[in-house]
Design an enzyme around this catalytic site. Structure first.
Site, mmCIF file in Angstrom:
data_model
loop_
_atom_site.group_PDB
_atom_site.id
_atom_site.type_symbol
_atom_site.label_atom_id
_atom_site.label_comp_id
_atom_site.label_asym_id
_atom_site.label_seq_id
_atom_site.Cartn_x
_atom_site.Cartn_y
_atom_site.Cartn_z
ATOM 1 N N THR A 179 17.041 -37.479 -72.300
ATOM 2 C CA THR A 179 16.201 -36.288 -72.291
ATOM 3 C C THR A 179 16.009 -35.847 -70.851
ATOM 4 O O THR A 179 16.323 -36.587 -69.911
ATOM 5 C CB THR A 179 14.837 -36.566 -72.968
ATOM 6 O OG1 THR A 179 14.113 -35.341 -73.111
ATOM 7 C CG2 THR A 179 14.013 -37.561 -72.157
ATOM 8 N N GLY A 183 8.685 -29.668 -78.517
ATOM 9 C CA GLY A 183 9.505 -30.092 -79.641
ATOM 10 C C GLY A 183 9.137 -31.445 -80.193
ATOM 11 O O GLY A 183 8.675 -31.578 -81.328
ATOM 12 N N HIS A 184 9.305 -32.485 -79.373
ATOM 13 C CA HIS A 184 9.139 -33.856 -79.861
ATOM 14 C C HIS A 184 7.759 -34.071 -80.475
ATOM 15 O O HIS A 184 7.635 -34.590 -81.600
ATOM 16 C CB HIS A 184 9.369 -34.841 -78.707
ATOM 17 C CG HIS A 184 9.340 -36.272 -79.123
ATOM 18 N ND1 HIS A 184 10.395 -36.893 -79.751
ATOM 19 C CD2 HIS A 184 8.358 -37.218 -79.022
ATOM 20 C CE1 HIS A 184 10.083 -38.151 -79.997
ATOM 21 N NE2 HIS A 184 8.859 -38.367 -79.575
ATOM 22 N N HIS A 218 7.684 -30.317 -71.753
ATOM 23 C CA HIS A 218 8.091 -31.723 -71.762
ATOM 24 C C HIS A 218 6.859 -32.625 -71.886
ATOM 25 O O HIS A 218 6.059 -32.727 -70.963
ATOM 26 C CB HIS A 218 8.909 -32.138 -70.530
ATOM 27 C CG HIS A 218 9.816 -33.309 -70.838
ATOM 28 N ND1 HIS A 218 11.110 -33.150 -71.262
ATOM 29 C CD2 HIS A 218 9.590 -34.625 -70.834
ATOM 30 C CE1 HIS A 218 11.654 -34.339 -71.471
ATOM 31 N NE2 HIS A 218 10.750 -35.255 -71.222
ATOM 32 N N ASP A 219 6.741 -33.240 -73.043
ATOM 33 C CA ASP A 219 5.669 -34.182 -73.382
ATOM 34 C C ASP A 219 4.290 -33.533 -73.485
ATOM 35 O O ASP A 219 3.275 -34.234 -73.470
ATOM 36 C CB ASP A 219 5.626 -35.361 -72.403
ATOM 37 C CG ASP A 219 6.741 -36.359 -72.664
ATOM 38 O OD1 ASP A 219 7.496 -36.168 -73.644
ATOM 39 O OD2 ASP A 219 6.882 -37.323 -71.893
ATOM 40 N N HIS A 257 22.442 -33.547 -81.027
ATOM 41 C CA HIS A 257 21.394 -32.961 -81.881
ATOM 42 C C HIS A 257 21.800 -31.510 -82.180
ATOM 43 O O HIS A 257 22.570 -31.287 -83.098
ATOM 44 C CB HIS A 257 20.004 -33.090 -81.267
ATOM 45 C CG HIS A 257 19.931 -33.044 -79.778
ATOM 46 N ND1 HIS A 257 20.313 -31.938 -79.044
ATOM 47 C CD2 HIS A 257 19.503 -33.973 -78.874
ATOM 48 C CE1 HIS A 257 20.126 -32.180 -77.759
ATOM 49 N NE2 HIS A 257 19.640 -33.404 -77.612
ATOM 50 N N GLU A 270 18.115 -23.822 -73.651
ATOM 51 C CA GLU A 270 18.021 -24.685 -72.474
ATOM 52 C C GLU A 270 19.339 -25.415 -72.263
ATOM 53 O O GLU A 270 20.065 -25.676 -73.220
ATOM 54 C CB GLU A 270 16.923 -25.742 -72.664
ATOM 55 C CG GLU A 270 15.540 -25.199 -72.872
ATOM 56 C CD GLU A 270 14.520 -26.312 -73.050
ATOM 57 O OE1 GLU A 270 13.326 -26.033 -72.865
ATOM 58 O OE2 GLU A 270 14.912 -27.453 -73.383
ATOM 59 N N ARG A 320 22.471 -38.541 -90.822
ATOM 60 C CA ARG A 320 23.055 -38.811 -92.135
ATOM 61 C C ARG A 320 24.223 -37.902 -92.485
ATOM 62 O O ARG A 320 24.844 -38.051 -93.536
ATOM 63 C CB ARG A 320 21.976 -38.657 -93.224
ATOM 64 C CG ARG A 320 20.938 -39.740 -93.240
ATOM 65 C CD ARG A 320 21.502 -41.063 -93.730
ATOM 66 N NE ARG A 320 21.939 -40.999 -95.103
ATOM 67 C CZ ARG A 320 21.150 -41.278 -96.151
ATOM 68 N NH1 ARG A 320 19.884 -41.633 -95.957
ATOM 69 N NH2 ARG A 320 21.631 -41.220 -97.381
ATOM 70 N N ARG A 353 23.561 -30.092 -75.969
ATOM 71 C CA ARG A 353 24.172 -30.926 -74.939
ATOM 72 C C ARG A 353 25.666 -31.066 -75.221
ATOM 73 O O ARG A 353 26.111 -30.839 -76.345
ATOM 74 C CB ARG A 353 23.474 -32.286 -74.882
ATOM 75 C CG ARG A 353 22.079 -32.182 -74.251
ATOM 76 C CD ARG A 353 21.423 -33.544 -74.089
ATOM 77 N NE ARG A 353 20.293 -33.482 -73.178
ATOM 78 C CZ ARG A 353 19.044 -33.154 -73.520
ATOM 79 N NH1 ARG A 353 18.774 -32.822 -74.775
ATOM 80 N NH2 ARG A 353 18.085 -33.133 -72.617
ATOM 81 N N HIS A 399 18.386 -26.889 -77.247
ATOM 82 C CA HIS A 399 18.956 -27.472 -76.029
ATOM 83 C C HIS A 399 20.255 -28.178 -76.401
ATOM 84 O O HIS A 399 20.284 -29.393 -76.610
ATOM 85 C CB HIS A 399 17.964 -28.462 -75.410
ATOM 86 C CG HIS A 399 18.348 -28.946 -74.052
ATOM 87 N ND1 HIS A 399 17.435 -29.246 -73.071
ATOM 88 C CD2 HIS A 399 19.560 -29.215 -73.495
ATOM 89 C CE1 HIS A 399 18.057 -29.670 -71.986
ATOM 90 N NE2 HIS A 399 19.351 -29.659 -72.225
ATOM 91 N N ASN A 432 10.734 -26.265 -80.031
ATOM 92 C CA ASN A 432 12.052 -26.848 -79.820
ATOM 93 C C ASN A 432 12.443 -27.629 -81.074
ATOM 94 O O ASN A 432 11.744 -28.557 -81.483
ATOM 95 C CB ASN A 432 12.009 -27.778 -78.600
ATOM 96 C CG ASN A 432 13.378 -28.316 -78.228
ATOM 97 O OD1 ASN A 432 14.162 -28.699 -79.080
ATOM 98 N ND2 ASN A 432 13.672 -28.377 -76.935
#
Length: 238
Positions: free
Chosen positions: A100, A213-214, A190-191, A50, A70, A18, A45, A43, A7
């Site tokens: 999130t 991703g994260h 997720h996580d 992002h 997603e 920036r 939104r 994903h 992700n």
């Protein structure tokens, strides 16, 4: 074989902080594939804080593996998916102001709505996954909605992993076994991280895809993107 989808939302977050085009989201997507990712997840939104809708359109032609989009199936999102035609669409019940994802669909209560949306995507030849909590019941109703797969929301597993990993994984094993029993494909995300991914895969080795991703972007700050993707691949036996 479990696939790794990266992700790249956090890369877009850094770019947007920036303005301009640094880091280049398209270049990162291409690099992730070159370094061994089996797919790219985005994903978008509604506020485009992002990944932007324009990013999704630009990324699609250059993806050589799989693209997974997603999102909450609002009208604008549905139109984007039908236009871009990714390999997979993952339906996530996000509120517009949500930082999130923090829960899965109630596939029983939303059965009529989800059945309609899933039907539209499947008619277009797009594999459809529904984001659910680790609940046997929610997995069962996802099947009745016509989904090809479910994606298990793994934050509760990650949160409980250090305290008692056996207790943390138990509901996920039950939900995963139900998905396998009724013929649903299985994703997870997720996580998930280098700390907890190997055990998750060890207990549920038939998972089709993990979307991360994260943690990958955070690890890449120290390890580099190439080495990080290699380490996540090793965690799923690749």
């Amino acid at each position: 074989m479990t696939k790794l989808s990266v992700n790249i939302n956090k890369v877009a977050t850094l770019r947007n902080a920036r303005g301009g085009n640094h880091p280049d989201v398209l270049r990162v997507a291409a690099d992730c594939e070159m370094f061994g990712a089996d797919g790219i997840t985005v994903h978008p939104r509604p506020d485009e804080r992002h990944i932007r809708y324009a990013d999704v359109r630009a990324i699609r032609p250059q993806i050589t593996t799989e693209l997974n989009i997603e999102g909450n199936p609002i009208d604008r999102y549905i139109d984007l998916v039908l236009e871009v035609k990714p390999t997979q669409v993952t339906l996530v019940p996000d509120a517009e102001d949500q930082i999130t994802s923090n829960h899965g669909w109630d596939t029983k209560a939303n059965r009529a709505f989800l059945t309609d949306v899933v039907g539209r995507f499947r008619e277009a030849g797009i594999r459809t996954s529904i984001f659910v909590d680790p609940s046997v019941e929610m997995v069962g109703y996802a099947k009745e909605c016509g989904a090809d797969r479910v994606e298990l929301y793994t934050e509760p597993y990650a949160a409980g992993y250090e305290r008692d990993r056996e207790a943390a994984i138990a509901p996920f094993v039950a939900a995963a076994e139900e998905a396998r029993r009724i013929g649903l494909g299985l994703n997870a995300g997720h996580d998930l991280s280098l700390q907890n991914l190997h055990f998750f895969h060890e207990r549920i080795p038939w998972v089709d895809e993990v979307s991360i991703g994260h943690a990958i972007i955070c690890d890449a700050l120290y390890l580099g993107l190439h080495e990080t993707i290699a380490m996540y691949r090793r965690a799923i036996g690749r």
